[in-house]
Design an enzyme around this catalytic site. Structure first.
Site, PDB file in Angstrom:
ATOM      1  N   SER B  47      -0.844  20.938 -22.429  1.00 24.40           N
ATOM      2  CA  SER B  47       0.063  20.284 -23.366  1.00 24.40           C
ATOM      3  C   SER B  47      -0.355  20.716 -24.762  1.00 24.40           C
ATOM      4  O   SER B  47      -1.518  20.586 -25.146  1.00 24.40           O
ATOM      5  CB  SER B  47      -0.023  18.765 -23.217  1.00 24.40           C
ATOM      6  OG  SER B  47       1.012  18.172 -23.966  1.00 24.40           O
ATOM      7  N   GLU B  48       0.591  21.238 -25.531  1.00 26.68           N
ATOM      8  CA  GLU B  48       0.265  21.896 -26.797  1.00 26.68           C
ATOM      9  C   GLU B  48      -0.408  20.993 -27.814  1.00 26.68           C
ATOM     10  O   GLU B  48      -1.034  21.468 -28.747  1.00 26.68           O
ATOM     11  CB  GLU B  48       1.533  22.504 -27.394  1.00 26.68           C
ATOM     12  CG  GLU B  48       2.528  21.443 -27.844  1.00 26.68           C
ATOM     13  CD  GLU B  48       3.935  21.997 -28.028  1.00 26.68           C
ATOM     14  OE1 GLU B  48       4.320  22.866 -27.237  1.00 26.68           O
ATOM     15  OE2 GLU B  48       4.615  21.560 -28.953  1.00 26.68           O
TER      16      GLU B  48
END
Lengths: 221, 211, 221, 211
Positions: B47-48
């Site tokens: 997840s960025e």
């Protein structure tokens, strides 16, 4: 060496009208809500806000937008779920917007903090966000030259801090906070817990050299 | 026409995620791919916002307000997870360390151009997030979207009309009607969703579908 | 997902003649001694070694230099206290040397790992180490354009690791290890302790995505 | 001539380190400055290999083999210390976060040019380490060295003959004979070591010493 400040109001007192301010956080996580509220209460205006999002509902950066204190937003994703005030100010032409790809935003802030003069990134090459920027092709791959992004202040949120300004974070609340602490000239940290003893040197994520003041604000989002 | 449900579409994409991959799932429909991973495969989702190893959504009441994914959903860490800041997160993406990204799209062109960050509506503020970093850094970009817009207009085009996210970056497109590979010659049919004919799908597609 | 490898020999087996190899460590701290010895025993030659120092005494990189396996060294400080073998090979013209300022070395490796095409640094501007390089002046300050430094392999040393390749370090043994793990195409980690349970996500310094194999080597320098 | 001992020289430099500073001490003589810090001041020393807050050398037998400073001496962490990797370490240096660096030198020129990384001997491999990063990033560069070479030749010059580390970067020079500021007009005398005359020191200095 003691960088602790007694309360939020004193922590944000150095911020003056027209300042550029990096504000940590992603979505609802890692946002320095206490410092933002204190800044809003102080009445400081004409701000350039550098952040990933532009607030949601009536909290965080939305508080500043609602109160008309923001002249410009530099961010990657202004439309976050529940966002109202950025849209209103934007549609009315009351706030300027510079959209920067998220990784380029982080890297431009890092370049400022690390004393670099810029960098070549493949991100946004050939797109509208590279218009007007210098580009070059290396080994058949296109790159955009991006400049460092400096700011007068950074407001960051950490889980723990000590009097040296050392910070550690909790889970995904880390996000932009460490790089913004590095990138701004004056970093103000809101910590959920101000430790009476210095943090273990192995657990420090932001060394205190990047932090100018620390204030405890125990409220959890 | 027989349109796959969102859930069936997510399950179809999940079939193509190999064991041991590092995968970034974009906001919206792609988020649901992880729930359909076939048994026996271990995949780490990035997840960025700073988590490698996104685990399931926690039960109500057990949410950690500071543990979210890129879609701002509350999540848990998977076994083997790590937290990190934005510079490391985007080094993973831009530096080619992530194997696959699954993204939503407004439009995909037959040359692999992707448009998923801005429309032509000047009043609507653009929002790019990490999409432009992902498409330049991740070797395999899978797009997951409805085959047509709500008004019936095509999303699989000869040329994108919206501002581009990346040039020639899409590997494969999964829609509710078909799976299509992007090849040097254009879109090539991989399979039709059950109950559909090529002619019917072609009629909803601006670009030519090769077979 | 299990990246553990049974022994050092198997861990270095993918390395072939002529490879470029980043090797972590600074002085005597954080050096993957076990992997270097295994690489030497394997007989691989014609190597380009990227490291901060070039070994000391008869250990570490000095082992490879003594055995004549190194064609080129890219480093910031080849002369470390107790260094003999680098000097002998250098004076005899048997090893090529590229000296890179330490911060530029770290940043070039990071650029490779982060997918950047290069960066502008003020370091070395106007000096011999900038000769032949593109420069530019921005706001009155001189900068040198530096290219990313890629490598086929990285050999790193960590205090703890798990089967996912997650690593954590001890004290100043961290140094170049995390950035090299990020910068190489194939990173091999020697860990003092291979944990049976995954590391706590908050304590991971090198996320496993940057590591291709992990081998336990309990010997402490 | 009366030459200050290395220890007295370190003590003289230490007087000029303000309370609350972040300071990088170079390899060699500068390492000894921290031992002479006047009482009541708290200074955090950065070691470029990844430690902010370098503490005293540990007693024999209590050394941690993986806890060293840039001179490769065994050290301990000071109160308030932090560990970090090379990229963060050099961000501190290059990014202007460190207040003062104390460095050794082969030569200093009257315009502030510094040479401390390579000689003209082609057989002797050059070694730059972090010196070039420090001089561009740290606002105050203090040099600490013997006034002349072992053969009596001067080290304070009109122009450096050795390859430069940085251009116009030195703020002040501390030698065993004098303290000199680098000014736009050249070296300006701050003080003479006890028992020395300006004429005698000038005779050992290629550049002119202003008063």
């Amino acid at each position: 060496m003691d960088k602790t400040v007694a309360d939020l109001a004193r922590a944000v007192a150095p911020i003056t009208d027209g300042a550029s301010i990096m504000i940590g956080g992603f979505g609802s996580s890692g946002i320095p809500f206490g410092l933002i509220d204190a800044l809003c209460a102080q009445g400081t205006t004409g701000l350039t806000v550098i952040s990933n999002n532009a607030g949601a509902g009536e909290t965080g950066i939305a508080t500043l937008l609602k109160a008309g204190r923001v002249a410009k937003v530099i961010c990657s994703y202004p439309r976050t779920p529940g966002s109202i005030w950025f849209e209103r100010r934007y549609e009315a032409g009351e706030v300027a917007l510079e959209v920067v790809p998220q990784g380029t935003l982080a890297e431009r802030i890092r370049a400022a903090g690390a004393g670099l003069g810029g960098f070549l990134t493949p991100t946004a090459y050939g797109t509208r966000l590279a218009e007007g920027k210098e580009t070059r092709v290396i080994d058949g791959r296109g790159y955009v030259l991006e400049a460092p992004l400096h700011a007068d202040f950074a407001l960051v949120r950490a889980a723990r801090g000590d009097r040296y300004g050392n910070l550690s974070y909790h889970a995904t609340a880390r996000n932009f906070n460490p790089v913004m602490a590095m990138g701004a000239a004056h970093t103000i940290a809101e910590v959920r817990h101000l430790a009476s003893e210095p943090l273990d040197p192995e657990t420090v994520i932001t060394p205190g050299i990047f932090v100018q003041s620390v204030v405890e604000y125990g409220v959890r989002p | 026409m027989k349109s796959l449900s969102d859930s069936a579409l997510a399950a179809r994409v999940a079939q193509d995620i190999p064991d041991g991959s590092y995968v970034n799932l974009g906001i919206g429909k792609p988020t649901h791919v992880s729930a359909h991973l076939p048994e026996g495969r271990e995949v780490l989702y990035q997840s960025e916002n700073g988590l490698l190893g996104v685990g399931p959504v926690p039960p109500t009441g057990a949410e950690d307000p500071e543990l979210i994914d890129a879609s701002k959903r509350f999540v848990t860490p998977a076994t083997g997870a790590a937290y990190f800041d934005q510079t490391d997160s985007f080094a993973m993406m831009r530096g080619g360390h992530i194997d696959i990204a699954v993204l939503g799209a407004y439009q995909v062109a037959e040359n692999g151009d992707l448009a998923n960050w801005a429309t032509l509506d000047e009043k609507y503020p653009p929002a790019v997030g990490g999409a432009m970093d992902l498409v330049v850094g991740v070797p395999t970009i899978l797009v997951m979207m409805r085959h047509v817009n709500r008004d019936g207009s095509p999303k699989l085009l000869k040329t994108c009309s919206f501002p581009l996210t990346g040039l020639g970056v899409v590997s494969r497109v999964y829609t509710d009607l078909a799976v299509l590979d992007v090849t040097p010659a254009g879109f090539r049919l991989v399979e039709l969703a059950p109950g559909n004919s090529l002619d019917a799908v072609q009629a909803l597609t601006e670009a030519t579908i090769l077979t």
